[in-house]
Design a protein around this motif. Sequence first.
Motif, PDB file in Angstrom:
ATOM      1  N   GLN A  56      64.654  14.476  43.676  1.00  0.00           N
ATOM      2  CA  GLN A  56      64.472  13.415  44.666  1.00  0.00           C
ATOM      3  C   GLN A  56      64.449  13.994  46.077  1.00  0.00           C
ATOM      4  O   GLN A  56      63.658  13.572  46.931  1.00  0.00           O
ATOM      5  CB  GLN A  56      65.597  12.382  44.547  1.00  0.00           C
ATOM      6  CG  GLN A  56      65.462  11.517  43.307  1.00  0.00           C
ATOM      7  CD  GLN A  56      66.563  10.491  43.225  1.00  0.00           C
ATOM      8  OE1 GLN A  56      66.575   9.530  43.987  1.00  0.00           O
ATOM      9  NE2 GLN A  56      67.485  10.688  42.308  1.00  0.00           N
ATOM     10  N   GLY A  57      65.294  14.974  46.316  1.00  0.00           N
ATOM     11  CA  GLY A  57      65.303  15.623  47.627  1.00  0.00           C
ATOM     12  C   GLY A  57      63.971  16.277  47.928  1.00  0.00           C
ATOM     13  O   GLY A  57      63.446  16.191  49.041  1.00  0.00           O
TER      14      GLY A  57
ATOM     15  N   ALA B  16      68.794  14.817  41.289  1.00  0.00           N
ATOM     16  CA  ALA B  16      69.105  14.762  42.717  1.00  0.00           C
ATOM     17  C   ALA B  16      68.212  15.718  43.495  1.00  0.00           C
ATOM     18  O   ALA B  16      67.626  15.360  44.529  1.00  0.00           O
ATOM     19  CB  ALA B  16      70.579  15.097  42.945  1.00  0.00           C
ATOM     20  N   LEU B  17      68.071  16.955  42.986  1.00  0.00           N
ATOM     21  CA  LEU B  17      67.232  17.932  43.682  1.00  0.00           C
ATOM     22  C   LEU B  17      65.770  17.489  43.685  1.00  0.00           C
ATOM     23  O   LEU B  17      65.058  17.647  44.690  1.00  0.00           O
ATOM     24  CB  LEU B  17      67.361  19.318  43.041  1.00  0.00           C
ATOM     25  CG  LEU B  17      68.662  20.061  43.348  1.00  0.00           C
ATOM     26  CD1 LEU B  17      68.681  21.419  42.662  1.00  0.00           C
ATOM     27  CD2 LEU B  17      68.849  20.237  44.847  1.00  0.00           C
TER      28      LEU B  17
ATOM     29  N   TYR C 225      70.012  14.767  51.551  1.00  0.00           N
ATOM     30  CA  TYR C 225      69.546  13.590  50.819  1.00  0.00           C
ATOM     31  C   TYR C 225      69.776  13.778  49.322  1.00  0.00           C
ATOM     32  O   TYR C 225      70.201  12.864  48.626  1.00  0.00           O
ATOM     33  CB  TYR C 225      68.068  13.376  51.120  1.00  0.00           C
ATOM     34  CG  TYR C 225      67.452  12.181  50.458  1.00  0.00           C
ATOM     35  CD1 TYR C 225      66.583  12.333  49.373  1.00  0.00           C
ATOM     36  CD2 TYR C 225      67.724  10.893  50.907  1.00  0.00           C
ATOM     37  CE1 TYR C 225      66.012  11.225  48.765  1.00  0.00           C
ATOM     38  CE2 TYR C 225      67.164   9.787  50.302  1.00  0.00           C
ATOM     39  CZ  TYR C 225      66.298   9.958  49.233  1.00  0.00           C
ATOM     40  OH  TYR C 225      65.731   8.862  48.634  1.00  0.00           O
TER      41      TYR C 225
ATOM     42  N   LEU D 216      71.484  26.520  40.481  1.00  0.00           N
ATOM     43  CA  LEU D 216      71.794  25.628  39.359  1.00  0.00           C
ATOM     44  C   LEU D 216      71.611  26.360  38.025  1.00  0.00           C
ATOM     45  O   LEU D 216      72.418  26.225  37.105  1.00  0.00           O
ATOM     46  CB  LEU D 216      70.883  24.400  39.422  1.00  0.00           C
ATOM     47  CG  LEU D 216      71.360  23.171  38.645  1.00  0.00           C
ATOM     48  CD1 LEU D 216      72.626  22.615  39.260  1.00  0.00           C
ATOM     49  CD2 LEU D 216      70.272  22.109  38.633  1.00  0.00           C
TER      50      LEU D 216
ATOM     51  N   GLN E  39      71.712  15.323  35.953  1.00  0.00           N
ATOM     52  CA  GLN E  39      71.976  14.585  37.183  1.00  0.00           C
ATOM     53  C   GLN E  39      71.672  15.441  38.405  1.00  0.00           C
ATOM     54  O   GLN E  39      71.064  14.979  39.371  1.00  0.00           O
ATOM     55  CB  GLN E  39      73.437  14.116  37.206  1.00  0.00           C
ATOM     56  CG  GLN E  39      73.695  12.978  36.251  1.00  0.00           C
ATOM     57  CD  GLN E  39      75.182  12.764  35.974  1.00  0.00           C
ATOM     58  OE1 GLN E  39      75.983  13.664  36.147  1.00  0.00           O
ATOM     59  NE2 GLN E  39      75.524  11.564  35.558  1.00  0.00           N
ATOM     60  N   ALA E  40      72.092  16.705  38.343  1.00  0.00           N
ATOM     61  CA  ALA E  40      71.837  17.605  39.467  1.00  0.00           C
ATOM     62  C   ALA E  40      70.336  17.811  39.658  1.00  0.00           C
ATOM     63  O   ALA E  40      69.820  17.820  40.787  1.00  0.00           O
ATOM     64  CB  ALA E  40      72.526  18.942  39.239  1.00  0.00           C
TER      65      ALA E  40
ATOM     66  N   GLN F 179      68.451  26.606  45.745  1.00  0.00           N
ATOM     67  CA  GLN F 179      69.363  25.675  45.092  1.00  0.00           C
ATOM     68  C   GLN F 179      69.061  25.539  43.609  1.00  0.00           C
ATOM     69  O   GLN F 179      69.969  25.457  42.774  1.00  0.00           O
ATOM     70  CB  GLN F 179      69.260  24.305  45.779  1.00  0.00           C
ATOM     71  CG  GLN F 179      70.535  23.515  45.757  1.00  0.00           C
ATOM     72  CD  GLN F 179      71.685  24.280  46.358  1.00  0.00           C
ATOM     73  OE1 GLN F 179      71.665  24.620  47.531  1.00  0.00           O
ATOM     74  NE2 GLN F 179      72.683  24.572  45.543  1.00  0.00           N
TER      75      GLN F 179
ATOM     76  N   SER G 232      75.390  16.724  33.236  1.00  0.00           N
ATOM     77  CA  SER G 232      75.585  17.105  34.638  1.00  0.00           C
ATOM     78  C   SER G 232      74.348  17.815  35.181  1.00  0.00           C
ATOM     79  O   SER G 232      73.928  17.580  36.309  1.00  0.00           O
ATOM     80  CB  SER G 232      76.802  18.024  34.784  1.00  0.00           C
ATOM     81  OG  SER G 232      77.945  17.400  34.278  1.00  0.00           O
ATOM     82  N   CYS G 233      73.775  18.685  34.349  1.00  0.00           N
ATOM     83  CA  CYS G 233      72.550  19.385  34.765  1.00  0.00           C
ATOM     84  C   CYS G 233      71.458  18.382  35.070  1.00  0.00           C
ATOM     85  O   CYS G 233      70.769  18.484  36.095  1.00  0.00           O
ATOM     86  CB  CYS G 233      72.049  20.319  33.670  1.00  0.00           C
ATOM     87  SG  CYS G 233      72.950  21.850  33.569  1.00  0.00           S
TER      88      CYS G 233
ATOM     89  N   HIS H  32      80.193  20.137  40.036  1.00  0.00           N
ATOM     90  CA  HIS H  32      79.675  19.124  39.134  1.00  0.00           C
ATOM     91  C   HIS H  32      79.436  19.697  37.747  1.00  0.00           C
ATOM     92  O   HIS H  32      79.781  19.080  36.734  1.00  0.00           O
ATOM     93  CB  HIS H  32      78.380  18.533  39.685  1.00  0.00           C
ATOM     94  CG  HIS H  32      77.895  17.359  38.898  1.00  0.00           C
ATOM     95  ND1 HIS H  32      78.735  16.341  38.502  1.00  0.00           N
ATOM     96  CD2 HIS H  32      76.679  17.057  38.394  1.00  0.00           C
ATOM     97  CE1 HIS H  32      78.055  15.447  37.798  1.00  0.00           C
ATOM     98  NE2 HIS H  32      76.798  15.862  37.719  1.00  0.00           N
ATOM     99  N   LEU H  33      78.877  20.900  37.682  1.00  0.00           N
ATOM    100  CA  LEU H  33      78.592  21.496  36.381  1.00  0.00           C
ATOM    101  C   LEU H  33      79.867  21.817  35.625  1.00  0.00           C
ATOM    102  O   LEU H  33      79.892  21.793  34.394  1.00  0.00           O
ATOM    103  CB  LEU H  33      77.741  22.756  36.530  1.00  0.00           C
ATOM    104  CG  LEU H  33      76.286  22.571  36.942  1.00  0.00           C
ATOM    105  CD1 LEU H  33      75.496  23.834  36.694  1.00  0.00           C
ATOM    106  CD2 LEU H  33      75.647  21.427  36.193  1.00  0.00           C
TER     107      LEU H  33
ATOM    108  N   THR I 148      74.577  27.151  35.373  1.00  0.00           N
ATOM    109  CA  THR I 148      74.468  26.680  33.999  1.00  0.00           C
ATOM    110  C   THR I 148      74.766  27.818  33.035  1.00  0.00           C
ATOM    111  O   THR I 148      75.547  27.665  32.087  1.00  0.00           O
ATOM    112  CB  THR I 148      73.056  26.121  33.727  1.00  0.00           C
ATOM    113  OG1 THR I 148      72.770  25.113  34.686  1.00  0.00           O
ATOM    114  CG2 THR I 148      72.957  25.538  32.337  1.00  0.00           C
TER     115      THR I 148
ATOM    116  N   LEU J  89      77.912  19.062  29.979  1.00  0.00           N
ATOM    117  CA  LEU J  89      77.236  20.014  30.862  1.00  0.00           C
ATOM    118  C   LEU J  89      75.765  19.652  30.989  1.00  0.00           C
ATOM    119  O   LEU J  89      75.188  19.669  32.081  1.00  0.00           O
ATOM    120  CB  LEU J  89      77.392  21.439  30.311  1.00  0.00           C
ATOM    121  CG  LEU J  89      76.702  22.548  31.098  1.00  0.00           C
ATOM    122  CD1 LEU J  89      77.247  22.632  32.515  1.00  0.00           C
ATOM    123  CD2 LEU J  89      76.863  23.894  30.405  1.00  0.00           C
TER     124      LEU J  89
ATOM    125  N   CYS K 220      66.629  17.343  53.681  1.00  0.00           N
ATOM    126  CA  CYS K 220      66.355  16.827  52.341  1.00  0.00           C
ATOM    127  C   CYS K 220      67.376  17.269  51.313  1.00  0.00           C
ATOM    128  O   CYS K 220      67.573  16.596  50.302  1.00  0.00           O
ATOM    129  CB  CYS K 220      64.948  17.232  51.914  1.00  0.00           C
ATOM    130  SG  CYS K 220      63.718  16.446  52.949  1.00  0.00           S
TER     131      CYS K 220
END
Lengths: 361, 101
Positions: free
Chosen positions: A268-269, A265-266, B25, A315, A261-262, A311, A258-259, B85-86, A319, A255, B22
């Motif tokens: 970078q966005g 990603a956010l 993205y 998350l 990674q998420a 978002q 995964s957090c 994903h989580l 979590t 978990l 974004c």
Amino acid sequence: MNSTSTQFVPSRRMGLCEPMPQVGMWNDYKENNCMHASQPVILEVDSRFDNQSEDTSHGTVGPSNKYDQEENKPVDKVMRRLAQNREAARKCRLRKKAYVQQLENSKLRLMQLEQELERARHQGSYIGGGLDTGQLGYSGTTNPGIATFEMEYGHWVEEQNKKIADLRNALYSDIGDVELGIFVDGGMRHYFDLFAMKATAARADVFYLMSGTWKTSAEHFLSWIGGFRPSELLKVLMPHLEPLTEQRRLELSNLRQSCQQAEDALSQGLEKLHQILSETVADGQLGEGNYLPQISAAMEKLEAMVRFVGQADHLRQETLLQISRNLTTRQTARGLLALGEYFQRLRALSSLWASRPRGSA
Amino acid sequence: MEKVRKLTSEKGVMIFSKSTCCLCYAVHMLFQELRIKPYVHEIDHDPDGKEIEKALSRMGCSGPLPAVFIGGELVGSTNEVMSLHLSGSLVQLLKPYQNLS
């Protein structure tokens, strides 16, 4: 024999059989340990010793062979008194420690209250519309949505402190899992309430929310897109969820990954959004004095920020849900307690920092 | 819509996106992190873009873009992707498509 700390204990054992070395040792002790915490004890002993006329105290008690059986009685008394003094001194130290602890806790509580008062005062002026200043860290114009959020957040923190105290009492009492589950549900829902409040506030002023000025300074420093970083939260919680089965530990570890990674990603966005915003504002001719088209275009980009904050909170919510799905009620309760106290510490740290004595201001 | 059906059934993992979006993205970056190379269809560069958007909402994609399809099935937007994903399910869904270019 070394003469540090509580060396009277071995001497007591030896006392009745070998009075002479004992006396010598007392002298050594007195001479070599002036800074020892039980110095008062030694002094008392000395004065008492000097007053014993039947002793060999012709002023000093040096190594002598004058000790025999009848000297053992006053030695007994002295030994007992020494022990009592030790005990009294120890209790005194413990009481002092407890008192200081209490004082410090009260001090922190006072600082927290002062900070909340300050916040409330600012809100008062904010709602009154008298201040049109960006320097305070609030949005430049009176924004009722933000004023509402500030007030609600203050209440949220108070409610949170109560919930944490209740949860702590519940955990350390004998209540069953069903009752404990009520506290756990309440705790989780309270966090979800905060996310809902933030969503409303983001629509009012997303910059304000993202800037994090509504949080205390330490929380703000550690925040990520307007709140806590989920993977970091898991890192804080994990030790307090033990004992865990290997499978659970693996699940939580996955978990956490995964957090991360998420979050990446956010992040970078959001980085891309920064670039786009900058490019949009800088578009066209800079210097001609006409920029309405550019900032109109940029307005759209700001709308995207609202989605990002949403978002990030989603998350966080996921979590928390995922953690509770994998654990027992008791484990989740411990986790929530640890989390709540972690943020309380950050808030207390901010208060302490804000009130630290500065040099010549 | 035919175009949407065709694209989603042909491409194992695909994202309907906008070049200026974004969050789209961000989802793309997540898939890359999971060693997936999704097919990204920028609908603002597609003359049929508006049609596609309507079709997507008819298919049940409630939110704005991105719209993610895996194996021809609609997964959803960013919320759904993150939740999956989580919970560990996303990686399971993506397994057949990992490391394929």
